[in-house]
Structure formats: C-alpha cells, structure tokens
Scaffold this motif. Structure first.
Motif, mmCIF file in Angstrom:
data_model
loop_
_atom_site.group_PDB
_atom_site.id
_atom_site.type_symbol
_atom_site.label_atom_id
_atom_site.label_comp_id
_atom_site.label_asym_id
_atom_site.label_seq_id
_atom_site.Cartn_x
_atom_site.Cartn_y
_atom_site.Cartn_z
ATOM 1 N N ASP A 130 -6.574 -11.292 3.580
ATOM 2 C CA ASP A 130 -5.901 -9.994 3.488
ATOM 3 C C ASP A 130 -5.066 -9.642 4.723
ATOM 4 N N GLN A 182 -1.534 -10.715 4.166
ATOM 5 C CA GLN A 182 -0.847 -10.338 2.930
ATOM 6 C C GLN A 182 0.362 -9.465 3.246
ATOM 7 N N ILE A 196 3.344 -7.039 1.747
ATOM 8 C CA ILE A 196 3.765 -6.225 0.595
ATOM 9 C C ILE A 196 5.290 -6.112 0.689
ATOM 10 N N ASN A 244 -0.056 -5.648 4.664
ATOM 11 C CA ASN A 244 -0.873 -4.765 3.843
ATOM 12 C C ASN A 244 -1.879 -3.979 4.671
ATOM 13 N N ILE A 245 -2.713 -4.650 5.425
ATOM 14 C CA ILE A 245 -3.824 -3.932 6.060
ATOM 15 C C ILE A 245 -3.363 -3.021 7.184
HETATM 16 C C1 LIG Z 1 -4.289 -4.529 0.328
HETATM 17 O O1 LIG Z 1 -5.542 -5.057 0.783
HETATM 18 C C2 LIG Z 1 -6.688 -4.449 0.205
HETATM 19 C C3 LIG Z 1 -7.911 -5.104 0.780
HETATM 20 O O2 LIG Z 1 -7.994 -4.922 2.138
HETATM 21 C C4 LIG Z 1 -6.656 -4.573 -1.304
HETATM 22 O O3 LIG Z 1 -7.749 -3.869 -1.847
HETATM 23 C C5 LIG Z 1 -5.364 -4.037 -1.854
HETATM 24 O O4 LIG Z 1 -5.294 -4.283 -3.230
HETATM 25 C C6 LIG Z 1 -4.167 -4.702 -1.158
HETATM 26 N N1 LIG Z 1 -2.925 -4.127 -1.646
HETATM 27 C C7 LIG Z 1 -2.136 -4.777 -2.491
HETATM 28 C C8 LIG Z 1 -0.897 -4.055 -2.902
HETATM 29 O O5 LIG Z 1 -2.393 -5.899 -2.890
#
Ligand SMILES: *[C@@H]1O[C@H](CO)[C@@H](O)[C@H](O)[C@H]1NC(C)=O
Ligand SMILES: *[C@@H]1O[C@H](CO)[C@@H](O)[C@H](O)[C@H]1NC(C)=O
Ligand SMILES: *[C@@H]1O[C@H](CO)[C@@H](O)[C@H](O)[C@H]1NC(C)=O
Ligand SMILES: *[C@@H]1O[C@H](CO)[C@@H](O)[C@H](O)[C@H]1NC(C)=O
Ligand SMILES: *[C@@H]1O[C@H](CO)[C@@H](O)[C@H](O)[C@H]1NC(C)=O
Ligand SMILES: *[C@@H]1O[C@H](CO)[C@@H](O)[C@H](O)[C@H]1NC(C)=O
Ligand SMILES: *[C@@H]1O[C@H](CO)[C@@H](O)[C@H](O)[C@H]1NC(C)=O
Ligand SMILES: *[C@@H]1O[C@H](CO)[C@@H](O)[C@H](O)[C@H]1NC(C)=O
Length: 713
Positions: free
Chosen positions: A51, A54, A56, A69-70
């Motif tokens: 994560d 990740q 976005i 994301n985080i």
């Molecule tokens: C961002 O990360 C969290 C977990 O830390 C997750 O629950 C969430 O779905 C993620 N956001 C996206 C848009 O994938």
C-alpha cells in the motif's frame, strides 16, 4: 567477408536488446506529467509492492495528477534510482491569504525519507526558523533583515539576508517547523515562511525566489527503500541489493554495471549496448566494438587484443577473429534463413565459449586439469538434470549430484537462467579455478561447452555447506569448538593462498559460510568463484563493480568500489562471527541497529557482552582464552578501515597460534585488558603477525608500527 559486414552483423546481433520495462506487465506506466511509474510503485491492484507504493491517478484534473495513496502526497516524478519528488506544503506565519499551521508531511514508519538533496529554507526579515522533532530542536537557520529591501518579496538570492538555508540531518522522516526569536519588533508582524525544498529546483529558480511566497507547495525529494521486504533478497546476476550501512540501514537494489532498467523486477535489468552509446561514438577507434552482456570488447584490426576494461581480461587472438568471422558468416546465413531470435541468443552464448577457447589457445592458462566433458555424458550422469538430484541452488546456477560412467560421484553446475551474463561468470570461474590447486579449494574437474548453457563439473563434496551446519543444528553431529577453529584455519589458509601464493593474486569477492563446503571429514573447501577476480601484481588497484552478499560485504569496498584483498578479510571476519555466535549474517529478528551480524558482534564486544551472544556449543566446549582470541581476531577483520585489517596470511597464522595455545598456553591474558583496550588489541595483532615490519618489542609500549599489506593498493 569484410570488416563492414562483420560490423553490420554485430550491430544486428546487439540491436536485439530491447528497451527495459520499468513497471510490471500490463500496468499503467504514466499518470499526467509523471511519465515513469517504476515498480515497486504502481496504480492498479497487483502493480505495486504494498500500500505504501500505491499511486492514485486523479483523472478529474487536467492534466491528471498522481498521489501516493497512504500519505496523500502529490507525486511529481519517480526515479527507479530510489528517489521520488512530491509536492510538500510551505509553512506560513502571518502571511495574508495563507493558511497557518501547515507542516512538512510526516513520513515516520513509511518507507520514505527526506533526501539530503533538500534544504530547509526560511524566508523572513530577521528571525530564526527551527526544525523540531518531538520537542527537541534538530536544525534551524537565522536570517538577517535587509533594511534596504525590508520586504522578503524583493529577495533575489538566499544568502542570509531575508532568506537562510540549512542542510538536513541524516535519515530524517519527520519534523515540525516553527519560528523562534525575532531580531526586531518589525519582523514579528511580518509575513514569514519556511519550507523544505529540492535544492536543484530552488537554485534553478533563484532569479526570483520571492515568487515562491505565492505558491502553496514546493517540490521535495524523498528517498524510497525496500527495507523490510525480504523478497528482494533474491540476487539475480544482473541486479543486486545493498544495505547502505552508512545511510540509515536502508535497502536499495541496483542494476549491475553495464545493465540498466528496473532492478526490482525479475529480469528487469537489461544489457546496455555500449557500442551504440551516442556519448562515445567511436569507442574502439579503428577497431570493432563488440557488445557483450554487461560489457563490451574491442577487436583491434592489428590482431592484438586490447584491455578496454580492467575488469575484463580478454586475451584475444587471430584465432578469435577467425572464429568471429566464421561465426558471423554462419549467422549471416542464419538471418537469411529467417532464424528466430532464440537462435541468435544461442549463438551469442556460444561466444562465451569462444572467449574461453581464446583464453585456452592463448596458452596463458594452466588448463591441463580442465577436462572437456561430453554433455550427453553429464546429462546421463544427472539423470537428465532430475530435480531429485539438486544439491544446491546459488545465485549463478543449480548444482546437481551426478555419477559418471566410471563411477565417480561429481557435482554438476548448470546456469539457472539462460542469459549471457551468467555464461560470463561461468567462464570466469573456469579461468580462475584452472589456476588454483589447494586442498581447501573445491576442485574443478572439467566443463562442457557444447550446450547452450555451459556445465561445470566439480569434485563432489559430501557434507554440504558450513552455513547449513551452523544454522540448521543437528544434535547428532554438533559443530564443536575444535571443528569451528579448524575449519576457520582451513578457510583462512585457502584465502591466504589465493591472495598471495597463487600465480596471480585472486580475490574471492563472495566469501560466506554458504560458499564453504565440508567434505566427509568435515574439512573445509572454498567454492563458488563466479565473481572472483585475478589481478596482475603490477596493478595498483582495481576498480570494479561491487559484488558480494549483503551481510558479508565490506562497507569500504561498497563505498569506494576499489577491490583489495581486505574485502575478503572483512567477509571472513563475518564468517568468524558466525562461527562464534551461531547467528545469521543478517537477521530481521534482531533490533534494527544490529540486523547485520558484523555490527551486532562489534557492539557486543564494545559493551563487554561477548559471552552473552556466543553459540551454546561454543560456550560448552570452547576455552575462554581461545574464544576471546578468536573474537579479537574477528573484530580486527571487521575493522571499517581496510588498511587496519590484518592480511589473510596474518589471520591464518594467528588462528594457528590460537589453536596451538590450548591448555599449554603460557600467555595469561587478562580478559578485560585484552578485550577492551583498542590500541592493545591492534598492537597484539601486529606482534603476532610475522609479516609486519618494525621492532616493536612489547605490546605495553605505545608503538606506531606502520604495517603495510604485502601488496599495496
Ligand atoms: C488506499 O489504501 C487503503 C489501505 O491503506 C485502502 O483501503 C484503500 O482502498 C486505498 N485506496 C484506493 C483508492 O485504492
Ligand atoms: C495483459 O492484458 C491483456 C489484455 O487485457 C491480456 O491478454 C494479457 O494476458 C495480459 N498480460 C498479463 C501478463 O497479465
Ligand atoms: C520495518 O519493520 C520494523 C520492525 O518490524 C518496523 O518498526 C518498521 O516500521 C518497518 N518499516 C517499514 C517501512 O515498514
Ligand atoms: C509536530 O507538532 C504536532 C502538534 O504539536 C505534534 O503532535 C507532532 O508530534 C509534532 N511532530 C514532530 C515530528 O515533532
Ligand atoms: C501577526 O501580526 C500581528 C500584527 O499585524 C501581530 O500582532 C501578531 O503577533 C503576529 N502573529 C504572529 C504569530 O507572529
Ligand atoms: C522553477 O524552475 C522550474 C524549472 O527548473 C520551472 O518549471 C518553474 O516554473 C520555476 N518556478 C518558479 C516559481 O519560478
Ligand atoms: C518576483 O516575484 C514577485 C512575486 O511574484 C514579483 O512581485 C516580483 O515582481 C518578481 N520580481 C522580478 C524581478 O521578476
Ligand atoms: C551510501 O551512503 C553514502 C553516504 O550517505 C553515499 O555517499 C553513497 O552514495 C551511498 N551509496 C549508494 C549506492 O547509495
């Protein structure tokens, strides 16, 4: 067949190398102005490591914007070299239309750190800006008010007037900005702001830094790491991972020299075609440039070889040119017949065989002992490389147990991945091993080059690796102190031989317990010379690509890339520490600062707690005097300064002395004194070593021996 045709052919052959992909297959590789999203970063599920990585991609903005994301930070740029740029907020105080209380992002616990390429910058008319971490001040700077241009808006450069800058502490992942004492009453009311900023960006904008006050965010460079992600511990041939011990014990992966791409992906590192490098258009002068995985050769028209790269030893010959011409003619026909790429790769690999044949035919090597085996015979011997016969799997290849027609049991090594770079290492191993004859070095019986993947045949060593013996304890056959001491003497003797007694000094470069095999009598045999280097005596130093295994790697070599015999001494020191403590060279079970056994061991020595970390078996049957002496020796080997480490010869002599000193030892050493007085340890060292020069009579006197290693680098 003329030169032009050969050149064309070679160009054709090397042009096959494709552009390396940076992300995983089927993953978006860009988002708006972020044109590269290398793995471990990724947008879609399955495209990123975890994560933290990740991304976005917000397509509602134009152009699209990328966010982590985080942390929620906007990403401006990602580099596979371990950095990324993000937009970081400016901290304002008393500025009209600007929010109050915004802080630089908090990255604690994340795999990101603030790079020292950033500078903490404050713009105010006479005042202090501070960086605080959990209440304590960790940095700050003071600016003086320029009364001729009291408004910070008129500042043109950051030199202490209305603007000041400071560098960051190492390993910083969070801090708060606050404004401290003011130099005058006016400045209390004035607008002031401070921010962390990518210094390259800042200096390129220095014609009008005042404009930054209009912005909300500035670019900041973060470093990203794959610490805690053990799956990156798998070493490929063309990539490697390192913990930069001087830098926050963080981990990064790199492509080997001569390769580029993404080292975090399996097969992500691709060969660089040096011959096509636009920055070096005419690399080989009048010669022909031949690209080869990870390197290139120059084939000179005057039939003499040239050593383009010190690290590559390519004695080429007329024969070589002949082979190439025949080869290229063959391939030319192949192309006509529209043979597929696989065929070309196969031929390319056979070039590895040509290099060897050139070496053999040049007569420089002692190759009488290397027998050329029939590949069919080896296939039969290993039951068609049956998985049941696998006895080991290393970075370079898989080792099978086999039985020859004459009944001899042998070990057959076969490259794991069919890639040219691996072949180079095999050839290197043949060349190195054919020069060595030592009872504690594994014997190479022969090889087979007829197949795509060359095979190496060694004597079979019955009892596996020292690593298994230390770490997978067997109650029935405990590794006694006596055995440990003997094995260390044997290994030290073999390395000392490689360093000084062989025809050329040979540096092993990958000394570790899993490269030490034990025969039926538990005698040590040093193995795996795939990354070793031999050095001609007159060479003053050798700058190479850093190779080795994390946990055993000499930090000095890592920093300087200058290969000396002392790097093997360091790695051997780690093996000694392993024998003493029974602990693994790297363990995530230990606290962060002691993950590396070398550090853990040295800290325990400093803290007088050596006996707390010793292996139970060592405690049980080792003599205290001997244990302490070996621990001191290990400590000397692990000295961060290579010049202060003993030579392998000195190590071997000292170990033998320790072994002889058993009960008859007349040297009554005071434990505390010997153990913890650094200067004494060092001196004791040199007294014990026969090769030191000078006449220092007693370790009690402070002597300033300038002990040089026999070979100076
Ligand atoms: C961002 O990360 C969290 C977990 O830390 C997750 O629950 C969430 O779905 C993620 N956001 C996206 C848009 O994938
Ligand atoms: C990539 O996507 C295509 C089409 O969506 C699919 O056919 C292919 O199997 C995918 N490849 C991988 C490696 O996932
Ligand atoms: C790594 O592991 C340690 C100990 O488990 C933990 O404290 C730290 O937060 C982890 N770091 C990252 C970046 O996940
Ligand atoms: C920054 O200040 C906030 C609020 O006072 C505090 O909760 C936080 O711990 C501070 N962060 C650091 C890194 O000092
Ligand atoms: C902001 O400026 C006002 C005067 O304009 C002053 O009274 C106040 O103390 C200043 N606030 C800070 C936080 O410096
Ligand atoms: C700073 O410089 C970059 C290019 O280095 C440019 O894109 C940017 O607009 C400049 N910003 C300011 C505030 O001048
Ligand atoms: C610098 O930027 C400020 C704020 O945008 C502006 O007021 C000033 O005119 C600029 N100065 C120059 C020399 O461009
Ligand atoms: C390791 O850390 C040192 C000191 O920070 C730095 O100079 C060096 O470039 C780093 N090496 C790598 C490969 O990042």
């Amino acid at each position: 067949m003329d030169i032009i045709q050969i050149t064309l052919f070679l160009w054709y052959m090397t042009a096959v190398a494709s552009e390396a992909p940076l992300g995983k297959p089927n993953c978006s590789s860009q988002c708006g102005s972020v044109t590269q999203i290398p793995y471990p970063f990724g947008i879609e599920a399955g495209c990123y490591l975890d994560d933290w990585f990740q991304i976005i991609c917000d397509n509602s903005a134009s152009p699209s914007k990328a966010f982590l994301n985080i942390t929620g930070l906007e990403v401006l740029e990602i580099s596979v070299e371990g950095t990324l740029k993000v937009a970081s907020p400016i901290t304002f105080s008393n500025c009209s239309n600007k929010p109050v209380g915004r802080q630089t992002p908090n990255l604690e616990g994340s795999p990101f750190l603030f790079s020292r390429k950033n500078k903490f910058t404050s713009m105010s008319c006479g005042g202090i800006a501070l960086m605080t971490l959990h209440g304590s001040t960790i940095g700050g700077c003071l600016s003086i008010c320029d009364y001729y241009s009291t408004s910070v808006l008129q500042t043109k450069s950051c030199s202490g007037m209305n603007c000041c800058q400071t560098t960051l502490p190492y390993c910083l992942s969070s801090f708060n900005t606050s404004f401290g004492a003011e130099l005058n009453a006016d400045s209390q009311k004035a607008c002031k702001y401070a921010f962390l900023v990518d210094n390259d960006w800042f200096t390129s904008n220095s014609t009008n830094i005042s404009a930054i006050g209009e912005m909300d965010y500035v670019p900041v460079v973060l470093e990203w790491y794959v610490v805690n992600y053990t799956k990156f511990d798998i070493y490929g041939t063309n990539n490697w991972r390192d913990d930069n011990s001087t830098d926050c014990s963080s981990s990064q992966c790199f492509c080997s020299k001569g390769y580029h791409g993404n080292p975090y992906l399996l097969h992500g590192c691709k060969d660089i075609n040096e011959c096509e490098d636009p920055e070096h258009p005419n690399r080989c002068g009048s010669g022909i440039c031949i690209n080869y995985p990870g390197k290139f050769f120059c084939q000179l028209p005057d039939r003499r070889s040239s050593r383009v790269n010190l690290a590559i030893i390519v004695p080429s010959s007329v024969l070589g040119l002949l082979f190439l011409m025949i080869g290229s003619w063959w391939s030319h026909k192949g192309i006509k017949k529209r043979k597929n790429i696989k065929r070309k790769e196969k031929f390319f690999k056979q070039n590895g065989g040509l290099v060897l044949e050139q070496q053999l035919s040049s007569g420089e090597l002692n190759v009488e002992k290397v027998k050329l085996f029939n590949c069919k015979e080896l296939e039969k011997a290993t039951d068609h490389f049956n998985a049941d016969r696998i006895i080991g799997q290393g970075g370079q290849g898989t080792v099978y147990k086999g039985m020859l027609v004459d009944g001899r049991i042998v070990a057959v090594k076969k490259s794991k991945i069919v890639e040219g770079g691996e072949v180079g290492q095999f050839i290197n191993e043949i060349v190195i091993l054919s020069q060595i004859s030592h009872r504690n070095v594994v014997k190479l019986l022969g090889c087979c080059l007829e197949t795509e993947v060359p095979l190496l045949v060694y004597e079979f060593i019955l009892n596996g690796t020292l690593f298994e013996y230390i770490h997978h304890k067997n109650e029935d056959f405990p590794l006694t102190w006596e055995m440990r001491l003997r094995i260390s003497i044997e290994v030290a003797g073999a390395l000392s031989y490689l360093h000084s007694a062989a025809a050329f000094p040979i540096f092993h470069r990958d000394v570790k317990s899993s490269n030490i095999l034990l025969d039926e009598k538990y005698r040590a045999k040093v193995a795996d010379f795939g990354t070793s280097r031999s050095v001609s005596i007159d060479q003053t130093h050798l700058t190479t690509l850093v190779r080795g295994t994390f946990g055993y790697l000499d930090p000095e070599y890592f920093q300087s890339s200058q290969l000396t015999e002392k790097s093997d001494v360091y790695s051997f020191g780690v093996v000694l520490a392993e024998l003493l403590t029974g602990q693994k060279p790297v363990s995530f079970m230990r606290p962060q600062e002691s993950r590396s056994l070398a550090t853990y061991f040295l800290i325990s020595m400093e803290e007088n707690s050596l006996f707390d970390i010793l292996d139970a078996q060592v405690m049980k049957d080792g003599e205290n005097d001997q244990i302490v002496a070996v621990a001191n020796l290990a400590k000397a080997c692990l000295n961060l300064n290579g010049r202060k480490r003993p030579t392998m010869k000195e190590v071997a002599v000292e170990l033998e002395r320790i072994q002889l000193s058993v009960k008859a030892s007349g040297v009554q050493q005071n434990f505390a004194e010997v153990e913890y007085d650094q200067s004494q340890i060092t001196d004791r060292w040199y007294i014990a070593s026969p090769s030191s020069t000078g006449s220092c009579m007693d370790s009690g006197t402070s002597c300033s021996l300038d002990v040089q290693p026999p070979m100076s680098f």
